[in-house]
Design a protein around this motif. Structure first.
Motif, PDB file in Angstrom:
ATOM      1  N   UNK A 270       0.820  -1.185  -0.057  1.00 39.26           N
ATOM      2  CA  UNK A 270      -0.085  -0.064  -0.139  1.00 39.26           C
ATOM      3  C   UNK A 270       0.836   1.103   0.058  1.00 39.26           C
ATOM      4  N   UNK A 271       1.951   1.321   0.986  1.00 37.63           N
ATOM      5  CA  UNK A 271       2.664   2.440   1.071  1.00 37.63           C
ATOM      6  C   UNK A 271       3.430   2.625  -0.213  1.00 37.63           C
ATOM      7  N   UNK A 272       4.047   1.640  -1.093  1.00 39.04           N
ATOM      8  CA  UNK A 272       4.732   2.006  -1.937  1.00 39.04           C
ATOM      9  C   UNK A 272       3.777   2.369  -3.421  1.00 39.04           C
ATOM     10  N   UNK A 273       2.502   1.590  -3.404  1.00 40.34           N
ATOM     11  CA  UNK A 273       1.311   2.366  -4.447  1.00 40.34           C
ATOM     12  C   UNK A 273       1.173   3.620  -4.370  1.00 40.34           C
ATOM     13  N   UNK A 274       1.128   3.929  -3.034  1.00 44.49           N
ATOM     14  CA  UNK A 274       0.939   5.624  -2.601  1.00 44.49           C
ATOM     15  C   UNK A 274       1.986   6.449  -2.990  1.00 44.49           C
ATOM     16  N   UNK A 275       3.277   6.107  -2.663  1.00 44.16           N
ATOM     17  CA  UNK A 275       4.199   6.708  -3.007  1.00 44.16           C
ATOM     18  C   UNK A 275       4.573   6.872  -4.288  1.00 44.16           C
ATOM     19  N   UNK A 276       4.056   6.230  -5.107  1.00 46.09           N
ATOM     20  CA  UNK A 276       4.473   6.073  -6.809  1.00 46.09           C
ATOM     21  C   UNK A 276       3.283   6.895  -7.328  1.00 46.09           C
ATOM     22  N   UNK A 277       2.083   6.856  -6.912  1.00 51.49           N
ATOM     23  CA  UNK A 277       1.001   7.954  -7.300  1.00 51.49           C
ATOM     24  C   UNK A 277       1.361   9.410  -6.998  1.00 51.49           C
ATOM     25  N   UNK A 278       1.762   9.569  -5.626  1.00 54.78           N
ATOM     26  CA  UNK A 278       2.156  10.993  -5.410  1.00 54.78           C
ATOM     27  C   UNK A 278       3.216  11.510  -5.945  1.00 54.78           C
ATOM     28  N   UNK A 279       4.238  10.727  -6.164  1.00 54.54           N
ATOM     29  CA  UNK A 279       5.508  10.997  -7.042  1.00 54.54           C
ATOM     30  C   UNK A 279       5.321  11.260  -8.477  1.00 54.54           C
ATOM     31  N   UNK A 280       4.296  10.665  -8.898  1.00 53.69           N
ATOM     32  CA  UNK A 280       4.063  10.659 -10.431  1.00 53.69           C
ATOM     33  C   UNK A 280       3.028  12.248 -10.561  1.00 53.69           C
ATOM     34  N   UNK A 281       2.360  12.752  -9.434  1.00 55.49           N
ATOM     35  CA  UNK A 281       1.863  14.005  -9.517  1.00 55.49           C
ATOM     36  C   UNK A 281       2.861  15.153  -9.399  1.00 55.49           C
ATOM     37  N   UNK A 282       4.087  14.841  -8.925  1.00 54.75           N
ATOM     38  CA  UNK A 282       5.060  15.991  -8.908  1.00 54.75           C
ATOM     39  C   UNK A 282       5.556  16.053  -7.456  1.00 54.75           C
ATOM     40  N   UNK A 283       5.118  15.360  -6.408  1.00 57.60           N
ATOM     41  CA  UNK A 283       5.496  15.648  -4.969  1.00 57.60           C
ATOM     42  C   UNK A 283       6.824  14.962  -4.711  1.00 57.60           C
ATOM     43  N   UNK A 284       7.750  15.768  -3.972  1.00 58.14           N
ATOM     44  CA  UNK A 284       8.965  14.910  -3.748  1.00 58.14           C
ATOM     45  C   UNK A 284       8.568  14.025  -2.493  1.00 58.14           C
ATOM     46  N   UNK A 285       8.668  12.706  -2.750  1.00 57.94           N
ATOM     47  CA  UNK A 285       8.297  11.867  -1.663  1.00 57.94           C
ATOM     48  C   UNK A 285       9.343  11.244  -0.956  1.00 57.94           C
ATOM     49  N   UNK A 286       9.399  10.980   0.149  1.00 60.66           N
ATOM     50  CA  UNK A 286      10.490  10.230   1.122  1.00 60.66           C
ATOM     51  C   UNK A 286       9.724   9.024   1.745  1.00 60.66           C
ATOM     52  N   UNK A 287      10.056   7.847   1.415  1.00 62.80           N
ATOM     53  CA  UNK A 287       9.575   6.762   2.088  1.00 62.80           C
ATOM     54  C   UNK A 287      10.650   6.357   3.157  1.00 62.80           C
ATOM     55  N   UNK A 288       9.783   5.870   4.466  1.00 61.15           N
ATOM     56  CA  UNK A 288      10.665   5.153   5.443  1.00 61.15           C
ATOM     57  C   UNK A 288      10.145   3.723   5.613  1.00 61.15           C
ATOM     58  N   UNK A 289      11.158   2.754   5.819  1.00 65.87           N
ATOM     59  CA  UNK A 289      10.695   1.497   6.251  1.00 65.87           C
ATOM     60  C   UNK A 289      11.704   0.970   7.154  1.00 65.87           C
ATOM     61  N   UNK A 290      11.121  -0.397   7.868  1.00 66.95           N
ATOM     62  CA  UNK A 290      12.143  -0.768   8.657  1.00 66.95           C
ATOM     63  C   UNK A 290      13.339  -1.439   8.275  1.00 66.95           C
ATOM     64  N   UNK A 291      13.158  -1.954   7.078  1.00 60.74           N
ATOM     65  CA  UNK A 291      14.453  -2.519   6.392  1.00 60.74           C
ATOM     66  C   UNK A 291      14.620  -1.888   5.067  1.00 60.74           C
ATOM     67  N   UNK A 292      15.818  -1.822   4.468  1.00 61.59           N
ATOM     68  CA  UNK A 292      16.457  -1.024   3.329  1.00 61.59           C
ATOM     69  C   UNK A 292      15.347  -1.489   2.073  1.00 61.59           C
TER      70      UNK A 292
END
Length: 310
Positions: free
Chosen positions: A145-167
Motif C-alpha cells: 500500500x505504501x509503495x503504491x501511494x508513494x508512486x502515485x504521489x511522485x507521479x503528481x510531482x510531489x517529492x516523496x520520502x518513504x521510510x521502512x524498517x528494512x532497506x
C-alpha cells in the motif's frame, strides 16, 4: 476434494459465498466451500479478525489460513495457528482504494481546500498554494500500500520520502530506514502519511518527541493503524500549532467512542475506517488464487512473517 471453511461471520458469508464460488470455479479445482465443516476435514480456512474460530488445534489437515483483511495483528499471536498465514493484498480493490484515499487527502491539504469548503463568512481569500514539487511528502511504511501511494504521489510531482524498517530501493522515491532514517523522514515531511502495520515495533511510534520532529504546521494523514499515534500527544501538538491538521481513518478503539476528543477537535478530520475497504469480487479472486497455488504445490502469495508481525 479440497475442503474450504469460511470462518468469517454470517454477514460476510452472505457477501462472499457467491463471489468466492465464482472465483473458485474459475480455477478448475474440485472443492467444497462451507460455513460449517468437520475440523478434521478442512484444508483451508478463509478468515477475518473477530472470527468465532480461535482454536486451530482440531484442524489437523489444515494447510493454510487466508485472511480477508490486510491487517493480521489479531491473529499472528495465536499459539494454536501453526500453518502458513496469508494476508489480503488486493491490488485491484484494496490497493487502488488506498491510493485514491491518500492521494485525495494529500491534495486536499496541499491545496488548502478546507478554507474554501468551510467558508460561512464568504471571505475572499485568494491564497495560492505552492506547486507539488515544493511540498515534501513523507510516507512511513513501504509495503504494497505504501509503495503504491508513494508512486502515485511522485507521479503528481510531489517529492516523496518513504521510510521502512528494512532497506528498500524504489525508483523516483527517496528511501530511508532505521532510527536515523526515521528522524530524517519526519524532519522533511510537510505532509506525513502513515501506512505501517500495527506491531510492537510500530505501536506509539508518533509520540511527543517524534511529532516535534515534523516541520511546524505539518499535516498527518493516517489510514494505516490507530495505535501508530499517541492520541494525547497528537492533540497537544494540534493545540500548540505544531501539527496543523490530522486526517484519521483508524483508531485504537473502533468505532471511535462518542466522547473521544478527536470528534470535536477543529483540526481533526475523522473518517470511519473507509480508506481502503476490501472489495468482495477482487478479494475472492485473491483467495481463490492462493488456494489454487496451494493445491498445485506453488508458493502461497502474501505470506505473513510471524516474527515481524505482518
Amino acid at each position: 476434494m479440497t475442503n474450504i471453511l469460511f470462518a468469517a461471520g454470517p454477514d460476510l458469508w452472505a457477501e462472499y459465498e457467491a463471489p468466492l464460488r465464482t472465483a473458485l470455479d474459475a480455477t478448475g479445482l474440485d472443492y467444497q466451500l462451507a460455513y460449517e465443516a468437520d475440523p478434521e476435514s478442512v484444508d483451508y480456512v478463509v478468515y477475518a479478525p473477530g472470527s468465532w474460530l480461535q482454536d486451530f488445534t482440531p484442524y489437523t489437515r489444515l494447510k493454510a489460513v487466508l485472511n480477508l483483511w490486510a491487517g493480521v495483528e489479531k491473529i499472528t499471536g495465536n499459539p494454536t495457528l501453526t500453518v502458513p498465514l496469508a494476508r489480503m493484498v488486493d491490488e485491484e480493490g484494496l490497493t487502488q482504494g488506498m491510493v485514491e484515499y491518500v492521494t485525495g487527502h494529500v491534495l486536499r491539504h496541499h491545496l488548502g481546500m478546507d478554507a474554501y469548503i468551510a467558508n460561512p463568512e464568504q471571505a475572499w481569500r485568494p491564497v495560492v498554494p505552492p506547486l507539488a514539487g515544493e511540498r515534501p511528502v513523507g510516507i512511513l511504511g513501504l509495503g504494497t500500500l505504501g509503495l503504491a501511494c508513494a508512486e502515485a504521489l511522485s507521479a503528481l510531482g510531489f517529492p516523496v520520502t518513504g521510510w521502512s524498517r528494512s532497506p528498500k530501493t524504489v525508483a523516483g522515491i527517496t528511501t530511508l530506514h532505521g532510527s536515523d532514517g526515521l528522524s530524517e523522514a519526519l524532519e522533511n515531511a510537510e505532509i506525513l502519511v502513515l501506512l505501517l502495520p500495527d506491531t510492537p515495533a510500530t505501536r506509539d511510534l508518533l509520540d511527543t518527541e517524534r511529532l516535534a520532529q515534523l516541520p511546524r504546521g505539518a499535516v498527518i494523514v493516517n489510514p494505516g493503524r490507530g495505535p501508530l499515534i499517541v492520541d494525547d500527544a497528537l492533540i497537544a501538538a494540534l493545540d500548540s500549532g505544531q501539527i496543523a491538521h490530522a486526517t484519521l481513518d483508524v483508531f485504537r478503539t473502533e468505532p471511535l467512542p462518542a466522547e473521544h476528543p478527536f470528534w470535536a477537535h477543529p483540526k481533526v478530520t475523522v473518517t470511519p475506517h473507509i480508506a481502503s475497504e476490501t472489495r468482495v469480487p477482487s478479494a475472492s479472486r485473491v483467495i481463490a488464487e492462493n488456494i489454487r497455488r496451494g493445491e498445485a504445490g506453488e508458493p502461497l502469495l502474501h505470506l505473513v512473517d510471524r516474527a515481524a508481525g505482518y
